[in-house]
Design an enzyme around this catalytic site. Structure first.
Site, mmCIF file in Angstrom:
data_model
loop_
_atom_site.group_PDB
_atom_site.id
_atom_site.type_symbol
_atom_site.label_atom_id
_atom_site.label_comp_id
_atom_site.label_asym_id
_atom_site.label_seq_id
_atom_site.Cartn_x
_atom_site.Cartn_y
_atom_site.Cartn_z
ATOM 1 C CE LYS A 53 1.825 1.654 -6.136
ATOM 2 N NZ LYS A 53 1.058 2.682 -5.368
ATOM 3 C CD GLN A 97 -1.512 3.814 -3.378
ATOM 4 O OE1 GLN A 97 -0.511 3.130 -3.285
ATOM 5 N NE2 GLN A 97 -2.266 4.001 -4.343
ATOM 6 C CG ASP A 120 4.647 8.264 -5.304
ATOM 7 O OD1 ASP A 120 4.401 7.238 -5.987
ATOM 8 O OD2 ASP A 120 4.060 8.214 -4.133
#
Length: 294
Positions: A53, A97, A120
């Site tokens: 990422k 994460q 997200d």
């Protein structure tokens, strides 16, 4: 031969377009977009995902702010960091994460993120907007990536019978909601307690599988000339990476299929960049990113 839905190739094309887009903002005197990525602990897979990422952010010109916290980090400490990032106007998106260490309440952490910075798309407000058909929420990255892929390859969803295997908040549920949006398709969601899974998958014009079980879907479980989207990423004992679909035996029966690796995975990462830029665009008075239009 089926059409191979090459997510790696498509994601690279999109990243080049995003890079030019970011350069255009900088040329107008605007600051760079910024994404804060929080990693708690040292889970090997999570470290790999975070690195990918970060590299993708750097390529397109998004500032990647890394917060690598020790396993011993308390929930209170993590929530304090999220609170600071929520209040920082120079941070567009916040990503925590997953998975988190067991002593931290994952849902509490997700709900602590400002929903307008929730790249997200897991915050209940964003999930609720998706469920009710509103267009101003943030769509979870994997379903968004799949949708972009379907549009790119001109795969028709209108009036199709869709079966989603897997009912997680990350993929299965939001994916089914995308197909239901505007009453595009008729959707069946299957999960670990579904009886006679094969009876459902055999009827699917479009089959999306996201359960994390190697080669769960065999050739006798898919419909002739259907479209198969394999979200699974599983490492076998010999180190080989395979999906939830038995690709070698299924591919000759279907009209289109995603490979593993190189299918959905890269589209998930590029969707993270798209969501970050969409948040940035709204903050600077632009319309949401066109690739988020469903």
């Amino acid at each position: 031969m089926p059409l191979i839905l090459n997510g790696k190739e498509l994601s690279e094309t999109i990243k080049k377009e995003l890079k030019l887009e970011v350069e255009s903002y900088i040329s107008k005197g605007l600051r760079k977009p910024a994404l804060a990525v929080i990693l708690v602990g040292s889970d090997p897979a999570s470290k790999v995902y975070v690195r990918r990422k970060k590299e993708s952010c750097e390529y397109v010109g998004i500032s990647s702010l890394s917060f690598n916290l020790p396993e011993s980090t308390t929930e209170v400490e993590l929530l304090e960091l999220i609170g600071k990032l929520n209040g920082d106007d120079d941070v567009d998106g916040i990503l925590v994460q997953l998975p988190l260490p067991s002593h931290i309440n994952t849902q509490r952490v997700i709900e602590a993120i400002n929903p307008e910075k929730d790249v997200d798309g897991f915050h209940p407000l964003n999930m609720g907007k998706l469920a009710t058909g509103k267009d101003d929420g943030i769509i979870p990255c994997t379903p968004l990536g799949i949708w972009i892929m379907l549009k790119h390859y001109r795969i028709e969803t209108f009036k199709k019978d869709v079966v989603v295997v897997g009912a997680s908040n990350i993929v299965g549920k939001p994916m089914s909601l995308l197909f239901l949006k505007n009453e595009e398709a008729t959707v069946t969601v299957c999960h670990k307690n579904t009886k006679n899974l094969k009876d459902h998958t055999q009827k699917a014009d479009i089959l999306v599988v996201a359960v994390g079980k190697p080669k769960l879907i065999t050739d006798d479980m898919v419909k002739e000339n259907s479209v198969v989207i394999d979200v699974g990423i599983n490492r076998l004992e010999d180190g080989k990476i395979v999906g939830d679909v038995d690709f070698d035996n299924v591919k000759d029966k279907v009209s289109a299929i995603t490979p593993v690796p190189g299918g959905v995975g890269p589209m998930t990462v590029v969707s993270l960049l798209i969501n970050t830029l969409s948040i940035y665009r709204k903050k600077h008075g632009f319309s949401p990113h066109p690739l988020t239009e469903i």
